[in-house]
Structures are given as C-alpha cells and as structure tokens.
Design a protein around this motif. Structure first.
Motif, mmCIF file in Angstrom:
data_model
loop_
_atom_site.group_PDB
_atom_site.id
_atom_site.type_symbol
_atom_site.label_atom_id
_atom_site.label_comp_id
_atom_site.label_asym_id
_atom_site.label_seq_id
_atom_site.Cartn_x
_atom_site.Cartn_y
_atom_site.Cartn_z
ATOM 1 N N ASN B 88 -23.515 36.200 -6.473
ATOM 2 C CA ASN B 88 -22.612 35.972 -7.654
ATOM 3 C C ASN B 88 -21.249 36.971 -7.452
ATOM 4 O OD1 ASN B 88 -25.234 35.336 -9.832
ATOM 5 N ND2 ASN B 88 -23.828 33.995 -8.956
ATOM 6 N N THR B 89 -20.422 36.656 -8.159
ATOM 7 C CA THR B 89 -19.060 37.203 -7.951
ATOM 8 C C THR B 89 -18.396 37.759 -9.283
ATOM 9 O OG1 THR B 89 -18.517 35.601 -6.381
ATOM 10 C CG2 THR B 89 -16.658 37.166 -7.314
ATOM 11 N N VAL B 90 -18.136 38.995 -9.326
ATOM 12 C CA VAL B 90 -17.238 39.693 -10.376
ATOM 13 C C VAL B 90 -15.754 39.537 -10.030
ATOM 14 C CG1 VAL B 90 -16.972 41.581 -11.797
ATOM 15 C CG2 VAL B 90 -19.073 41.269 -11.100
ATOM 16 N N PHE B 91 -15.136 38.570 -10.567
ATOM 17 C CA PHE B 91 -13.654 38.467 -10.332
ATOM 18 C C PHE B 91 -12.727 39.478 -10.934
ATOM 19 C CE2 PHE B 91 -15.918 34.470 -10.144
ATOM 20 C CZ PHE B 91 -15.621 33.792 -9.436
ATOM 21 N N GLN B 92 -11.688 39.444 -9.832
ATOM 22 C CA GLN B 92 -10.720 40.503 -10.271
ATOM 23 C C GLN B 92 -10.056 40.352 -11.634
ATOM 24 O OE1 GLN B 92 -7.595 41.136 -7.433
ATOM 25 N NE2 GLN B 92 -6.584 42.842 -8.586
ATOM 26 N N ASN B 93 -9.886 39.142 -12.269
ATOM 27 C CA ASN B 93 -9.178 39.027 -13.289
ATOM 28 C C ASN B 93 -10.394 38.580 -14.429
ATOM 29 O OD1 ASN B 93 -10.032 36.685 -12.383
ATOM 30 N ND2 ASN B 93 -8.375 35.444 -13.587
ATOM 31 N N TYR B 94 -11.427 38.878 -13.942
ATOM 32 C CA TYR B 94 -12.880 38.690 -14.630
ATOM 33 C C TYR B 94 -13.420 37.071 -14.592
ATOM 34 C CZ TYR B 94 -11.192 43.107 -16.273
ATOM 35 O OH TYR B 94 -10.932 44.472 -16.365
ATOM 36 N N ALA B 95 -12.033 36.313 -14.855
ATOM 37 C CA ALA B 95 -12.382 34.799 -15.128
ATOM 38 C C ALA B 95 -13.524 34.288 -15.956
ATOM 39 C CB ALA B 95 -12.696 34.261 -13.817
ATOM 40 N N LEU B 96 -13.625 35.271 -17.031
ATOM 41 C CA LEU B 96 -14.417 34.698 -18.239
ATOM 42 C C LEU B 96 -14.099 33.281 -18.853
ATOM 43 C CD1 LEU B 96 -14.937 38.128 -20.075
ATOM 44 C CD2 LEU B 96 -16.470 37.287 -18.578
ATOM 45 N N PHE B 97 -15.049 32.725 -19.259
ATOM 46 C CA PHE B 97 -14.812 31.639 -19.847
ATOM 47 C C PHE B 97 -14.081 31.716 -21.306
ATOM 48 C CE2 PHE B 97 -18.598 30.405 -17.111
ATOM 49 C CZ PHE B 97 -17.674 29.977 -15.972
ATOM 50 N N PRO B 98 -12.977 31.329 -21.604
ATOM 51 C CA PRO B 98 -12.511 31.748 -22.844
ATOM 52 C C PRO B 98 -12.840 30.703 -23.992
ATOM 53 C CG PRO B 98 -10.834 30.466 -21.287
ATOM 54 C CD PRO B 98 -11.931 30.622 -20.757
ATOM 55 N N HIS B 99 -13.438 29.493 -23.647
ATOM 56 C CA HIS B 99 -13.957 28.915 -24.830
ATOM 57 C C HIS B 99 -15.243 29.215 -25.234
ATOM 58 C CE1 HIS B 99 -14.781 26.937 -21.152
ATOM 59 N NE2 HIS B 99 -15.911 26.294 -21.768
ATOM 60 N N MET B 100 -15.918 30.195 -24.692
ATOM 61 C CA MET B 100 -17.473 30.511 -25.096
ATOM 62 C C MET B 100 -17.441 32.067 -25.561
ATOM 63 S SD MET B 100 -19.145 29.151 -21.701
ATOM 64 C CE MET B 100 -18.800 27.443 -20.847
ATOM 65 N N THR B 101 -18.536 32.349 -26.156
ATOM 66 C CA THR B 101 -18.616 33.790 -26.833
ATOM 67 C C THR B 101 -19.236 34.320 -25.518
ATOM 68 O OG1 THR B 101 -21.089 33.136 -27.429
ATOM 69 C CG2 THR B 101 -19.360 32.853 -29.177
ATOM 70 N N VAL B 102 -19.521 35.706 -25.948
ATOM 71 C CA VAL B 102 -19.837 36.682 -24.802
ATOM 72 C C VAL B 102 -21.343 36.272 -24.418
ATOM 73 C CG1 VAL B 102 -21.158 39.005 -24.703
ATOM 74 C CG2 VAL B 102 -18.588 38.895 -25.750
ATOM 75 N N GLU B 103 -21.966 35.944 -25.437
ATOM 76 C CA GLU B 103 -23.275 35.264 -25.264
ATOM 77 C C GLU B 103 -23.323 33.964 -24.196
ATOM 78 O OE1 GLU B 103 -25.670 34.605 -28.620
ATOM 79 O OE2 GLU B 103 -27.383 33.722 -27.410
ATOM 80 N N GLN B 104 -22.424 33.023 -24.655
ATOM 81 C CA GLN B 104 -22.601 31.932 -23.650
ATOM 82 C C GLN B 104 -22.168 32.198 -22.481
ATOM 83 O OE1 GLN B 104 -20.034 29.930 -26.442
ATOM 84 N NE2 GLN B 104 -21.527 29.048 -27.599
ATOM 85 N N ASN B 105 -21.130 33.057 -22.209
ATOM 86 C CA ASN B 105 -20.601 33.325 -20.958
ATOM 87 C C ASN B 105 -21.844 33.996 -19.948
ATOM 88 O OD1 ASN B 105 -17.911 33.613 -19.746
ATOM 89 N ND2 ASN B 105 -17.611 33.578 -22.056
ATOM 90 N N ILE B 106 -22.623 34.855 -20.662
ATOM 91 C CA ILE B 106 -23.760 35.604 -19.780
ATOM 92 C C ILE B 106 -24.840 34.553 -19.667
ATOM 93 C CG2 ILE B 106 -25.513 37.396 -19.733
ATOM 94 C CD1 ILE B 106 -23.581 39.075 -21.400
ATOM 95 N N ALA B 107 -24.927 33.432 -20.808
ATOM 96 C CA ALA B 107 -26.088 32.518 -20.593
ATOM 97 C C ALA B 107 -25.860 31.525 -19.710
ATOM 98 C CB ALA B 107 -26.604 32.013 -21.778
ATOM 99 N N PHE B 108 -24.506 31.424 -19.209
ATOM 100 C CA PHE B 108 -24.276 30.273 -18.471
ATOM 101 C C PHE B 108 -24.966 29.859 -17.176
ATOM 102 C CE2 PHE B 108 -21.591 27.634 -15.544
ATOM 103 C CZ PHE B 108 -20.962 26.722 -16.485
#
Ligand SMILES: Nc1ncnc2c1ncn2[C@@H]1O[C@H](COP(=O)(O)OP(=O)(O)OP(=O)(O)O)[C@@H](O)[C@H]1O
Ligand SMILES: [Mg+2]
Lengths: 311, 366
Positions: B88-108
């Motif tokens: 897995n990768t931690v991207f430089q700009n994070y690339a978090l999914f903007p339409h999801m909550t913190v929980e949904q991002n981690i659960a993805f």
C-alpha cells in the motif's frame, strides 16, 4: 452640494452617505436589463399562458374572453360528445406517458454512451482533448431539422442501414425503424448527447486521477473504482447533463415530428396541434403548463435524490 | 531492524524505466538493483527528479518496468496490477477520498477485500487509535487539518496490513514542528506494526534520523546503500558526500597503495595515510572528503596539515563555522563546538592551521 470645510467632519460624512445612496441607485439601474428580460421573456409569456388556459377557445384560433375550466379538464379527462360520459383522455395520457418515458430513456442512453465518451476525452493527453471536444460539438453547427432528416435518411426503409443489411443478405425485408418510438429515441439521443458529454467532461477534467490510483492501490477493481470513486466525484456533472438532456427532450418537437411521423406524438407536438389545426389555444396553454409542472417536479425529485446520496 | 538471513521483503533486480520514446526519451531508472529487508525502515534519498517516485510506483504497480524484475519475497510481482499486490501507498498529497468520512476512507480497502463488517469496524477502531484520531471518526476528510489528513492517509494504508508500506514524501507538506512530530510517529508506527516501510524523501536530515538503511539516488541510479552512519561517515562518491551534510573536498594523488591504508599527497605537499575505502579507483587522481566537524584548528605553525587565512566566522549557537581560504584560493569549512563562556577562537584575517585526522578522511571513488 454643501461646501466642505476642511475643519469639520460632518460634511465629509454627508458625502459618504451620498456616495452610498448613489451606489444603491446604480445597483438598481444595473439590474434593469436583467429584470426586463426576466419579466418580458419569462414571467410575461407564462402569465399570458396561465390566463389563456382559463379562457374559451376562439372559433378560428385565439381566445374568447370568457372564463372556462374546460382546457384543464381536457388535459386528462374526456367528455363523450354523445352521452356526456366522462372518461380519462387516453390519447393525451398516452402522449404524456410516451413523452416522459422517451425523455427518461433518452437521458439514460445519453448517459450510458456519454459517460464513457467523457471519460475517454478526459484521459487523453491535454493537447488532444480540445480536438475531441471540438468533434463532439460539430453537430451543433448544423440546423436541428437537417440533422434530424439525416437520421431519417439513415434509418428509413430504403436508407443506409437497411440497404447495407439487405446487401449483406442479413435480412430479407427492410426493418421498420422509421416512425417508431425507437426512431424518436435514437434521434433525440443523437441530438442531445453533447449536452450530456460536456458537463460530465467538465467534472471529469477536474477529477484528481491520483484518487483513482489510490483506489487501485487499496484493492479496488476497475468496476469498484468506477462505482465508488469516479461516479460519486463526477456526480455534479452527471446531474447537470441529465437535466440538460431531460428537459429539452420532454418538450421536443422537431425530432418526434420528423422521426415519429404523424403517429407517435410527444407533448411538444400535441401542444403545437392545439395552437394549429386544433384551434384550441386554451388547451395548448394548459398542456404547456402541464409540461412545465412535470419538468419542475422531475427536477425537484432528481436534485433531491441526488443530494440525498451525497450526504 | 533488518533481520539477516531471511528472504528480503522486496528485491528490485536490474530495473530500467524509460519514459517516452526517441526524441523525448527519459531514462528515469538505470539498472537499479536493491534488496529491502523484512521489517526494515528503508529510505530512498535523492534530489528532485532522480527517480525516487518512479521506483516507488514500480513497486506499487502503477507503472511497469521497461526491463528487470521486482520480487516480493519469492514471488515475481513485476506484472501484477496494484490491486493484486499486498503493498500500500501513502501518497504525497494523501489522495484521501473527498466524498468519504475518515472512517469510510480507512474502511475502504477492507471493504474491497470483502472482510466481514464486524472485523472492518474493529480494524478501523484499532487504526484510529494507532494514529490517535479516535475523535474524528465521522468527520469528512476535507474538514480536518493537514496533519490529521496525513494520519488518516497512514491509517488507510495500514488498515489492510500490507506486507510493505510505500511512503512518497509524506511529510513534505507539513510545517517544521509537525514534521518532527510525525517523524517520531512514523518510527513508532513502523515499530508497532512490524511492516516494512519504504520511505521517499529529499531531506537528508529526515533520512538520517529515521532510517535503518538509506539508498542515495541520483539521475536514475542508486549510488550507495547503507545505514545512516555509514553513508555519512563513509560516502563512496563525491555526490553522496556532497548531498549528505557539509563536506570539504580536497584533490589529492595516490602515491602508495598499501593494504589497509593509502598514502595520498595533497596539493600542499602534505602526505596523509588514509584508510582504504571500499574499492579503490585505478587512477591516481582522487578526491578526499572531510567533514567540517572532524577537523581541529590551530595556530599557524606546529603540526597543521593545511594552512589558510580565516575569511569569516559565523556563530550559530552550539557551533561556530569558520570559513578558511586555502592557498589554492578554495574555501574550507571547519565547525567547532562552542564551549561555554569562551569567545571566538580566531578573528577574520588571521593565519591559521587545519589539522586533519587521517581516520576521518574519506577517499572518494571519483
Ligand atoms: N510519466 C512520465 N512521463 C515522462 N517522464 C517522466 C514521467 N514520470 C517521471 N518522469 C521523469 O522521470 C524522472 C524521474 O522522476 P521521478 O518522479 O521519479 O523523480 P523524483 O525523484 O520522485 O523527484 P521529486 O523529488 O521531484 O519527486 C524525471 O526526469 C521525470 O521528469
Ligand atoms: Mg517524487
């Protein structure tokens, strides 16, 4: 204007107030063109339509200034001319239903074809994207009627498709495509699809494709990335595109007229009929307002349900 | 720490990566080979454009190498899609999914792997605790700070418990203080999860403080791989010595090749017996590298190796930096620790001597 003493504050304040008032005045002035357009081009005609729909039809078109609710009655109901029994106006209802159904299908087909197209364009190198966009907009350069006749030429019994299929021996008799709902659907999809592609492309272009990579990195398949990441993020474009296709489809006139023949009327043709041969302007007005109400409800429903999903 | 004798977590074998063709051909990686051990904090360090991100993207599967292979333990993963690699990768700009909550991002990722709901919930809770973000579980990711986004990105990438975690300059967008905190945090996370970290940075200080081993890259090549102290004390090439820390370079000629030591003559005529480096060049013309903090300054005469005139002295709290102009007009920097209450040792314009300890002189290949 009062002379300004350099030693007193009061006149200076007055000047500021004056300037403020002048600003308000110019602001009002600036809104005049917009207000004129709104009143003259939108509210005015609507009001006329509303009034006409409550009047009695004139003998040779036009209206007689006598109050009547017949037009609204006729939109959905039918009174038998012999025994006065009241029944649903099947002809109108089927036209209404066809209009809604075909507009919905047009929107759906335009989305199914337009979405991949927009995706394709958005994933090209930036230098070539404009060329593809240019190609998408080319049909707009030609008159709608001419484009519709081009479609007719393609699907009629002696047209391009049938000749080709007959020539290859795939069919024995020409396929009856012209003057069917399918023909109208095809024509409207062709005419309105750029209105779907362009807004979706606009959202897609703003999409950060690193998010797509992040999706793949986190074990999402192509399909899952499309469903869970790309679609939700370009949804504003999909909503805009759907509205832009659905509304003109619902009121379409030329396409159903040419490709549907006289048989398969849509709301636009029915309305035209009332103002023309039908000589029933009040009914035409009532039908137009019905169309407006359908569009409004469809919009409210669509935007609501789209918003609910995002929150 | 790297466990010796085990199969490496990642092996990059003779990998080339060439972008574009013909006219605008870019060789991003050139015959790169490196082995990254299980459970290691491994850092790729190098200047902008040297190919760090490219190497990371090849390991993640976003790009395919032009030549060569990449192995995950014993499996060849060169041609696998990103979603088929336990990386897995931690991207430089994070690339978090903007339409999801913190929980949904981690659960993805866990949802994509079709884990049972209860397990997903538990893992998300564990991850949030690990990165100390329990309170922000239901927040949308565009409503949290940069440092918090950084933590969510880490939690999201760690949640599926990958074999290897790739981090592409994850701290570069943070301010100085937060960066220091996150450096410690990252070390702790690596320690607690036991996952192999491959970390990219162009900040040499960050590389030296965090890593078990560092690979210094330049222009598509890996120049040297080793623990931070080895890279710092025994740089193999001029580029490495120059890129990591401050270094003085002195030209010299080899006059005698012994077993452990090599005799070199400096421009000034002085002869030094320098410890032999890894592999000696064939030619006699070499460069010696001397760290500024590893020299002593003295009054002119006596047993000084070099002589010069003090150009200026800069007081920077713990140390004073002296810049000395040598006979050949080049500048030599010496860093002397300040003792309490003692004034500056020399004044600008003073003639002074520099004493070199042969132990601390590094012979460079080129
Ligand atoms: N998709 C691409 N197409 C063409 N050239 C590329 C592409 N990606 C990278 N390069 C080139 O490859 C070289 C290495 O790029 P890379 O992104 O790996 O550098 P980097 O070490 O990560 O630099 P930085 O520290 O600036 O992020 C650069 O010269 C870059 O221009
Ligand atoms: Mg990079």
């Amino acid at each position: 204007m009062a002379s300004v003493s350099p030693y007193s504050n009061a006149p200076v304040l007055d000047l500021e107030a004056l300037a403020r008032r002048r600003e308000v005045k110019t602001n009002v002035l600036l809104t005049v063109p917009a207000l004129t357009v709104l009143v003259a081009a939108a509210s005015g005609p609507l009001l006329i339509m509303l009034i006409f729909s409550f009047l009695t039809p004139g003998d040779y078109g036009g209206v007689k200034w006598e109050l009547s609710f017949d037009a609204w009655f006729q939109v959905v109901l039918h009174r038998d001319i012999f025994d006065d029994t009241i029944s649903l106006a099947d002809a109108h209802l089927s036209i209404l239903w066809r209009s809604v159904k075909l507009s919905f299908l047009t929107t759906l087909v335009a989305f199914i074809l337009g979405f991949p197209t927009a995706y394709f364009i958005a994933t090209r190198p930036p230098e070539t994207r404009n060329i593809w966009l240019f190609l998408v907009t080319i049909p707009f350069w030609t008159n709608l009627l001419i484009r519709t006749f081009a479609i007719l030429e393609i699907i009629r019994n002696q047209g391009v498709i049938n000749s080709a299929l007959l020539g290859m021996g795939l069919i024995d008799a020409p396929l009856d495509m012209l003057y069917t709902d399918i023909a109208i659907l095809l024509g409207m999809t062709y005419v309105y699809i750029p209105l779907m592609i362009l807004p979706i492309y606009a959202s897609m272009e703003r999409l950060d494709f690193r998010l797509v990579e992040a999706g793949y990195d986190l074990y999402a398949s192509r399909w899952k990335v499309l469903k869970r990441i790309i679609l939700p993020l370009v949804k504003p474009g999909v909503i805009a595109g759907s509205i832009l296709v659905f509304i003109p489809s619902l009121g379409a006139y030329v396409t159903p007229r040419v490709l549907g023949g006289g048989k398969n009327l849509m709301l636009g043709n029915l309305i035209e009929l009332q103002f023309g041969q039908g000589r029933n302007w009040p009914l035409g007005a009532a039908l137009s307002l019905t169309l407006l109400v359908i569009v409004m409800f469809a919009l409210i429903f669509y935007v609501r349900s789209a918003q609910r999903e995002t929150h | 720490m790297p466990a010796n004798g085990e199969v490496p977590a990642i092996r990059v074998e003779e990998v080339d990566k060439i972008f574009g063709n013909d006219a605008d051909r870019v060789v991003a990686l050139n015959r790169v080979s490196v082995a990254i051990e299980e459970n290691e904090f491994f850092t790729l360090l190098g200047p902008s454009g040297c190919g760090k991100t490219t190497l990371l993207r090849l390991i993640a599967g976003f790009e395919q190498p032009t030549a060569g292979r990449i192995l995950l333990q014993d499996d060849d993963i060169t041609r696998l899609a990103p979603y088929d690699r336990p990386v897995n990768t931690v991207f430089q700009n994070y690339a978090l999914f903007p339409h999801m909550t913190v929980e949904q991002n981690i659960a993805f990722a866990l949802e994509m792997l079709e884990k049972p709901a209860a397990e997903i919930d538990q893992t998300v809770t564990d991850m949030l605790r690990l990165v100390r973000m329990e309170q922000l579980r239901d927040r949308r990711v565009d409503q949290i700070s940069g440092g918090q986004q950084q933590r969510v990105a880490l939690a999201r990438a760690l949640a599926p418990h990958p074999r290897v975690l790739l981090l592409d300059e994850p701290l570069s967008a943070l301010d100085y203080k937060l960066r220091k905190d996150m450096q410690i945090e990252l070390k702790r996370l690596q320690h607690e999860t036991g996952i192999t970290f491959i970390f990219v940075t162009h900040d040499q200080e960050e590389a030296l403080t965090m890593s078990d081993r560092v690979a210094v890259m330049n222009d598509g090549n890996i120049l040297q791989v080793g623990p931070p102290h080895e890279i710092y004390d025994h740089p193999s090439e001029r580029f490495v010595a120059d890129f990591i820390g401050d270094t003085n370079f002195l030209p010299a000629d080899i006059i005698e090749r012994g077993g452990d030591a090599v005799s070199c003559r400096l421009e000034s005529g002085e002869v030094l017996a320098v410890p032999a480096g890894v592999d000696l060049p064939d030619h006699d013309r070499v460069t010696l590298a001397i760290r500024p903090e590893q020299v002593t300054l003295c009054e002119t005469a006596g047993d000084a190796t070099l002589q010069g005139t003090l150009q200026d002295a800069v007081y920077i709290g713990t140390d004073t930096h002296y810049r000395i102009r040598l006979a050949d007009d080049s500048l030599f920097t010496a860093r002397v620790q300040n003792a309490r209450g003692r004034a500056q040792l020399f004044e600008s314009g003073d003639r002074l001597g520099i004493r070199l300890d042969p132990e601390h002189v590094q012979l460079l290949k080129d």
